[in-house]
Design a protein around this motif. Structure first.
Motif, mmCIF file in Angstrom:
data_model
loop_
_atom_site.group_PDB
_atom_site.id
_atom_site.type_symbol
_atom_site.label_atom_id
_atom_site.label_comp_id
_atom_site.label_asym_id
_atom_site.label_seq_id
_atom_site.Cartn_x
_atom_site.Cartn_y
_atom_site.Cartn_z
ATOM 1 N N ALA A 43 0.838 -1.199 0.000
ATOM 2 C CA ALA A 43 0.000 0.000 0.000
ATOM 3 C C ALA A 43 0.874 1.250 0.000
ATOM 4 O O ALA A 43 1.852 1.339 0.748
ATOM 5 N N ALA A 44 0.499 2.209 -0.833
ATOM 6 C CA ALA A 44 1.250 3.462 -0.907
ATOM 7 C C ALA A 44 0.656 4.535 -0.006
ATOM 8 O O ALA A 44 1.287 5.569 0.227
ATOM 9 N N GLU A 45 -0.543 4.297 0.493
ATOM 10 C CA GLU A 45 -1.192 5.261 1.371
ATOM 11 C C GLU A 45 -2.183 4.524 2.263
ATOM 12 O O GLU A 45 -2.482 3.348 2.057
ATOM 13 N N GLY A 178 2.987 1.320 3.351
ATOM 14 C CA GLY A 178 4.055 0.401 3.662
ATOM 15 C C GLY A 178 3.592 -0.972 4.097
ATOM 16 O O GLY A 178 4.415 -1.873 4.252
ATOM 17 N N ASP A 179 2.285 -1.147 4.272
ATOM 18 C CA ASP A 179 1.763 -2.469 4.636
ATOM 19 C C ASP A 179 1.651 -3.352 3.397
ATOM 20 O O ASP A 179 1.229 -2.888 2.326
ATOM 21 N N GLU A 180 2.018 -4.623 3.546
ATOM 22 C CA GLU A 180 1.802 -5.577 2.472
ATOM 23 C C GLU A 180 0.327 -5.965 2.427
ATOM 24 O O GLU A 180 -0.296 -6.191 3.466
ATOM 25 N N VAL A 186 -6.316 -8.212 2.019
ATOM 26 C CA VAL A 186 -7.148 -8.125 0.813
ATOM 27 C C VAL A 186 -8.588 -8.528 1.134
ATOM 28 O O VAL A 186 -9.546 -7.893 0.672
ATOM 29 N N ALA A 187 -8.756 -9.574 1.941
ATOM 30 C CA ALA A 187 -10.102 -9.999 2.311
ATOM 31 C C ALA A 187 -10.825 -8.899 3.078
ATOM 32 O O ALA A 187 -12.009 -8.618 2.831
ATOM 33 N N ARG A 400 10.042 -1.568 -2.957
ATOM 34 C CA ARG A 400 8.620 -1.920 -2.826
ATOM 35 C C ARG A 400 7.873 -0.965 -1.920
ATOM 36 O O ARG A 400 6.636 -0.946 -1.930
ATOM 37 N N GLY A 401 8.600 -0.198 -1.096
ATOM 38 C CA GLY A 401 7.942 0.732 -0.184
ATOM 39 C C GLY A 401 7.733 0.182 1.203
ATOM 40 O O GLY A 401 6.985 0.769 1.996
#
Length: 476
Positions: A43-45, A178-180, A186-187, A400-401
């Motif tokens: 996530a970018a934000e 920064g979270d994957e 996603v769920a 990847r951030g």
């Protein structure tokens, strides 16, 4: 060009200074998982819930929706008329009148007026059976009806209702920058009505194996040749770290050949790589069945990082050192090197050759090839993999951030003792056991990596690891 001596931490700082998080783009949530790309997106934000979860009050069990005012306080059974059948499907159930019940399935919306669900197994129905109708429990009075008719039931200790917003409230933070976006995240996003997210572009990494002694994997070897395992190992590691990979090589110990492959990797070459090219055998993870033709990325697709294995030491045939230094034999005659030493622009810049205080993996180099960050690691397979874990993976994580400088080590006791070189951090393939960690074999043997599930990092001031000593361990 004399290498600069530095610690592992100092070299990691140099590596991370070369890279930055890649640009973000908005993408459909479904495309985050349907694209077939490696690793979870990042996530970018901040991402917030678009609506509450659950979005409405619904049944937590198969049973009967009732009004609790119709049930005796002493839990004595009462018989109610069954007036509706409410499935778990889009619908707006009618209000439930006093003295009635509605058969309801798990997840179905609660009818207005109802404030409790009695599980079917605690009623005269016993259980719902789509094939045979209702089967009655012998311990309960007989229910003459299925959907219509009556049901006998009593007050329960719980209401068996999942209330609106009990899981997530509208506007609650589900992911931060920064979270994957892992499977659970996603769920949660999907359940909360998030249809699009801004994510970092996945890095694209070129992996190049060098060495005239290398034969492509799957090809027969001639006397004096060995099979190229480095490019496959590093490509697999890059993909596992969440990046796309373009695998190139093996490239012979010829500076012109290496410069040509690097140019093609970063999209500067006039011609793409071709099947049968004697200097390279290329594979992209986007099309793993294809070898050779058009495997190098175009400028529009881009390469974000170049990783080479081999040729970085001080040997006469170390091709990477030759390309990095304009003073060594094989340097480009047209000023392909640049930076303070050469005083003129060219393909390679920001050259930084280092002797890192670690074993294995002492010879290292950093540079930019036509502006693209380049990490050069040793060619011994174990040293190459250790270098990937210590330097390349953190660089990919920053691209990847992801936050932080890489995986933080865990402290584990040593199950056995071993010696460590004076003044250098020792990185040892180990197996994690219930009572501690133990080396998996000779640290220079590839078989030691095969049996390892972690790397122990022994500090430079430790010359002897004793059983029971706390050792920093990085899981693989």
């Amino acid at each position: 060009m004399e290498p600069t001596s530095r610690t592992v931490a100092e070299h990691l700082d140099r590596v991370l200074a070369m890279v930055a998080p890649l640009p973000a783009r908005e993408t459909a949530l479904a495309d985050v998982v349907d694209g077939g790309q490696p690793g979870p997106a990042v996530a970018a934000e901040e991402v917030r819930a678009a609506h509450a979860v659950p979005a409405f009050d619904h049944a937590a069990m198969d049973g009967y929706a009732v009004r609790s005012g119709d049930l005796p306080a002493d839990s004595e059974p009462v018989t109610l008329h069954v007036v509706a059948d409410i499935p778990a499907a889009p619908n707006e159930p009618r209000a439930l009148a006093p003295g009635t019940a509605a058969r309801i399935m798990t997840g179905a919306p609660l009818p207005p007026g109802a404030d409790a669900v009695v599980p079917v197994e605690r009623t005269s129905t016993g259980r719902f059976d789509p094939a045979a109708g209702s089967r009655r429990s012998a311990a309960l009075p007989r229910d003459p009806g299925r959907t219509a008719g009556t049901v006998t039931l009593g007050r329960q200790a719980r209401d068996h209702i999942r209330r609106r917003g009990a899981d997530m409230t509208a506007g609650s933070v589900l992911a931060r920058a920064g979270d994957e976006l892992t499977a659970p995240v996603v769920a949660g996003l999907a359940a909360a009505g998030v249809s699009h997210v801004r994510v970092r572009r996945r890095p694209r990494v070129a992996v190049v194996a060098t060495g005239s002694e290398l034969a492509p994997a799957g090809s027969p070897t001639r006397p004096g040749q060995i099979t190229d395992s480095n490019s496959l190992m590093l490509a697999a590691a890059v993909r596992a770290a969440g990046a796309e990979v373009v695998r190139l090589g093996p490239v012979p110990d010829d500076p012109a050949a290496l410069r040509a492959v690097l140019d093609r990797a970063v999209g500067e070459a006039a011609n793409p790589l071709r099947a049968g090219d004697p200097t390279t055998d290329a594979v992209t993870t986007a099309d793993p069945a294809r070898r050779g033709g058009d495997a190098a990325p175009s400028r529009s697709r881009g390469i974000d990082l170049v990783v080479t294995a081999g040729g970085v030491s001080a040997g006469a045939a170390d091709v990477v050192r030759a390309v990095l230094s304009p003073r060594l034999p094989g340097a480009a005659p047209d000023g392909a090197a640049s930076g303070p030493e050469s005083g003129r622009p060219g393909a390679v810049s920001d050259v930084d050759v280092a002797a890192v205080g670690m074993k294995p993996g002492r010879p290292q180099a950093l540079a930019r090839w036509r502006g693209v960050p380049w990490i050069a690691v040793p060619g011994t397979p174990v040293a190459a993999y250790v270098s990937f874990a210590m330097f390349v993976r953190p660089a990919i994580e920053r691209l990847r951030g992801l936050p932080g400088p890489g995986r933080a080590p865990e402290s584990r006791p040593a199950a056995v003792g071993w010696s460590s070189p004076r003044g250098r951090e020792q990185v040892v393939p180990v197996r994690v056991l219930p009572h501690g960690v133990e080396p998996t074999g000779d640290g220079h043997h590839l078989s030691a990596l095969l049996a390892a599930d972690a790397l122990a990092v022994v500090p430079a001031d430790v010359e002897k690891v004793e059983p029971g000593d706390a050792v920093p361990v990085v899981p693989l």
